[in-house]
Write an enzyme that holds these catalytic residues in place. Structure first.
Site, PDB file in Angstrom:
ATOM      1  CB  VAL A 140      -0.988   0.045   1.195  1.00 19.95           C
ATOM      2  CG1 VAL A 140      -1.976  -1.117   1.143  1.00 19.95           C
ATOM      3  CG2 VAL A 140      -0.256   0.078   2.529  1.00 19.95           C
ATOM      4  CE1 TYR A 149      -0.169   0.810  14.467  1.00 19.56           C
ATOM      5  CE2 TYR A 149      -0.903   1.660  16.582  1.00 19.56           C
ATOM      6  CZ  TYR A 149      -1.143   0.920  15.438  1.00 19.56           C
ATOM      7  OH  TYR A 149      -2.362   0.302  15.274  1.00 19.56           O
ATOM      8  CB  ALA A 160       3.787   9.944  14.481  1.00 16.52           C
ATOM      9  CB  SER A 161       1.615   6.113  11.360  1.00 18.24           C
ATOM     10  OG  SER A 161       1.061   5.097  12.185  1.00 18.24           O
ATOM     11  CE  LYS A 162      -2.767   2.553  12.570  1.00 19.02           C
ATOM     12  NZ  LYS A 162      -3.517   2.016  11.415  1.00 19.02           N
ATOM     13  CG  ASN A 185      -7.490  -3.411   8.031  1.00 20.37           C
ATOM     14  OD1 ASN A 185      -7.756  -3.246   9.217  1.00 20.37           O
ATOM     15  ND2 ASN A 185      -6.800  -4.468   7.603  1.00 20.37           N
ATOM     16  CB  SER A 212      -4.558   3.044  16.553  1.00 21.10           C
ATOM     17  OG  SER A 212      -4.208   2.636  17.866  1.00 21.10           O
TER      18      SER A 212
HETATM   19  P1  NAP Z   1      -2.623  -7.827  11.263  1.00 23.30           P
HETATM   20  O1  NAP Z   1      -3.285  -9.047  11.804  1.00 23.30           O
HETATM   21  O2  NAP Z   1      -1.137  -7.715  11.316  1.00 23.30           O
HETATM   22  O3  NAP Z   1      -3.152  -7.590   9.762  1.00 23.30           O
HETATM   23  C1  NAP Z   1      -2.667  -6.535   8.967  1.00 23.30           C
HETATM   24  C2  NAP Z   1      -2.746  -6.940   7.519  1.00 23.30           C
HETATM   25  O4  NAP Z   1      -2.189  -5.874   6.723  1.00 23.30           O
HETATM   26  C3  NAP Z   1      -1.914  -8.194   7.238  1.00 23.30           C
HETATM   27  O5  NAP Z   1      -2.586  -9.036   6.358  1.00 23.30           O
HETATM   28  C4  NAP Z   1      -0.659  -7.598   6.625  1.00 23.30           C
HETATM   29  O6  NAP Z   1       0.067  -8.470   5.808  1.00 23.30           O
HETATM   30  C5  NAP Z   1      -1.237  -6.438   5.822  1.00 23.30           C
HETATM   31  N1  NAP Z   1      -0.189  -5.506   5.447  1.00 23.30           N
HETATM   32  C6  NAP Z   1       0.858  -5.099   6.203  1.00 23.30           C
HETATM   33  N2  NAP Z   1       1.629  -4.250   5.506  1.00 23.30           N
HETATM   34  C7  NAP Z   1       1.056  -4.132   4.284  1.00 23.30           C
HETATM   35  C8  NAP Z   1       1.395  -3.411   3.106  1.00 23.30           C
HETATM   36  N3  NAP Z   1       2.489  -2.644   3.058  1.00 23.30           N
HETATM   37  N4  NAP Z   1       0.602  -3.507   2.017  1.00 23.30           N
HETATM   38  C9  NAP Z   1      -0.488  -4.299   2.057  1.00 23.30           C
HETATM   39  N5  NAP Z   1      -0.871  -5.009   3.131  1.00 23.30           N
HETATM   40  C10 NAP Z   1      -0.096  -4.928   4.232  1.00 23.30           C
HETATM   41  O7  NAP Z   1      -3.142  -6.527  12.018  1.00 23.30           O
HETATM   42  P2  NAP Z   1      -4.568  -6.118  12.593  1.00 23.30           P
HETATM   43  O8  NAP Z   1      -4.447  -6.124  14.058  1.00 23.30           O
HETATM   44  O9  NAP Z   1      -5.675  -6.844  11.908  1.00 23.30           O
HETATM   45  O10 NAP Z   1      -4.558  -4.570  12.135  1.00 23.30           O
HETATM   46  C11 NAP Z   1      -5.373  -4.046  11.092  1.00 23.30           C
HETATM   47  C12 NAP Z   1      -5.403  -2.536  11.255  1.00 23.30           C
HETATM   48  O11 NAP Z   1      -5.948  -2.225  12.541  1.00 23.30           O
HETATM   49  C13 NAP Z   1      -4.018  -1.875  11.221  1.00 23.30           C
HETATM   50  O12 NAP Z   1      -4.096  -0.659  10.532  1.00 23.30           O
HETATM   51  C14 NAP Z   1      -3.712  -1.638  12.680  1.00 23.30           C
HETATM   52  O13 NAP Z   1      -2.806  -0.583  12.886  1.00 23.30           O
HETATM   53  C15 NAP Z   1      -5.094  -1.327  13.218  1.00 23.30           C
HETATM   54  N6  NAP Z   1      -5.215  -1.499  14.663  1.00 23.30           N
HETATM   55  C16 NAP Z   1      -5.038  -2.720  15.257  1.00 23.30           C
HETATM   56  C17 NAP Z   1      -5.167  -2.825  16.629  1.00 23.30           C
HETATM   57  C18 NAP Z   1      -4.987  -4.123  17.343  1.00 23.30           C
HETATM   58  O14 NAP Z   1      -4.992  -4.118  18.601  1.00 23.30           O
HETATM   59  N7  NAP Z   1      -4.842  -5.249  16.674  1.00 23.30           N
HETATM   60  C19 NAP Z   1      -5.460  -1.699  17.392  1.00 23.30           C
HETATM   61  C20 NAP Z   1      -5.628  -0.475  16.764  1.00 23.30           C
HETATM   62  C21 NAP Z   1      -5.518  -0.383  15.392  1.00 23.30           C
HETATM   63  P3  NAP Z   1       1.330  -9.282   6.457  1.00 23.30           P
HETATM   64  O15 NAP Z   1       0.870 -10.657   6.603  1.00 23.30           O
HETATM   65  O16 NAP Z   1       2.443  -9.096   5.523  1.00 23.30           O
HETATM   66  O17 NAP Z   1       1.711  -8.625   7.754  1.00 23.30           O
END
Ligand code: NAP
Length: 248
Positions: free
Chosen positions: A64, A155, A157-159, A90, A142
């Site tokens: 992305v 992280y 700063a990005s969010k 996402n 986030s």
């Molecule tokens: P996750 O299980 O790590 O899933 C993230 C997905 O994004 C994975 O499939 C990952 O692929 C993919 N990805 C990573 N880098 C990418 C790139 N450069 N281009 C395309 N796809 C990419 O994480 P999640 O917890 O579901 O998080 C989803 C979103 O929610 C994120 O934006 C995260 O910051 C946000 N969030 C999560 C939490 C939490 O507690 N889990 C809390 C707040 C916000 P890979 O297999 O290569 O990693």
């Protein structure tokens, strides 16, 4: 009863975790789904879930943070599906450490995927959505972007950037009937958080009033609301989904 039949939704980072849960919920509501992740083969499980809901699904491979790849995905989706009604930004990563130890590479990587990726996809869909005079964009931010966190300067700063981008894009695109909103998840059980040490997880649990970690479906339900007609008079909003961890 399906409420989004005929809509086309594009979900980034859809191979697992929150992205997979969002794609599944959108399909259950009748959307056809374009899935994007770093590797197309990682999307196999999500494809099965969409097909089980009886919806059309196609996979797109892209980092992305790469503009040419993002443009190719959006062009491919429009060619295949004819339009994009809903974009869910996402995909996200973490590279946690204290600022004194944080490398420039780890700073750049997190900003590139989380913030630049959201910018690139929003920009790429903006023109086709403006032509359609309709669209809904939901960014996955986030609560760390609202309150900060030791060990997560990059992280956070990005969010925080994603939140500011959400509000600015919402103001720009509202006259064309395109809504841009965000969810701000708290601590959600996915592979991103499974890797955290037990003592960090325990500390987090102590500050969650509801006393439990969230599940991907908890976030997906709110994304579904922001992507659909039930939120038709909302734009530029950031909804925390965090068991009360942040009270505003
Ligand atoms: P996750 O299980 O790590 O899933 C993230 C997905 O994004 C994975 O499939 C990952 O692929 C993919 N990805 C990573 N880098 C990418 C790139 N450069 N281009 C395309 N796809 C990419 O994480 P999640 O917890 O579901 O998080 C989803 C979103 O929610 C994120 O934006 C995260 O910051 C946000 N969030 C999560 C939490 C939490 O507690 N889990 C809390 C707040 C916000 P890979 O297999 O290569 O990693």
């Amino acid at each position: 009863m399906a409420t989004m039949t005929g809509k086309v939704a594009l979900v980034t980072g859809a191979a697992r975790g929150i992205g997979q849960a969002i794609a599944k919920k959108l399909a259950a509501e009748g959307c056809d789904i374009a899935l994007c992740d770093l590797k197309a083969e990682w999307l196999t499980e999500t494809v099965g879930l969409i097909e089980a809901a009886g919806r059309k699904v196609k996979c797109y491979e892209a980092d992305v943070s790469q503009s040419a790849a993002v443009d190719a995905v959006v062009g491919g989706v429009i060619k295949e599906f004819g339009k994009i009604d809903i974009l869910i930004n996402n995909a996200g990563i973490t590279k946690d450490t204290l600022i004194i130890r944080m490398s420039e590479e780890d700073w750049d990587a997190v900003i590139s995927v989380n913030l630049k990726g959201t910018f690139l996809f929003t920009k790429a869909v903006a023109r086709p959505m403006m032509k359609q005079r309709t669209g809904a964009i939901v960014n996955v931010a986030s609560i760390i972007g609202l309150i900060g966190n030791a060990g997560q300067c990059n992280y956070a700063a990005s969010k925080a950037g994603v939140i500011a981008l959400t509000k600015s894009a919402a103001k720009e695109l509202a006259p064309r009937n395109i809504r841009v909103n965000a969810v701000a998840p708290g601590f959600i059980q996915t592979r991103m958080t499974d890797v955290l040490p037990e003592e960090v997880r325990k500390k987090m649990l102590d500050i969650i009033p509801m006393g439990r970690f969230g599940q991907p479906d908890d976030v997906a339900n709110v994304v579904l609301f922001l992507a659909g007609e039930n939120s038709s008079y909302m734009t530029g909003q950031v909804l925390p989904v965090c068991g009360g961890m942040v009270m505003q």
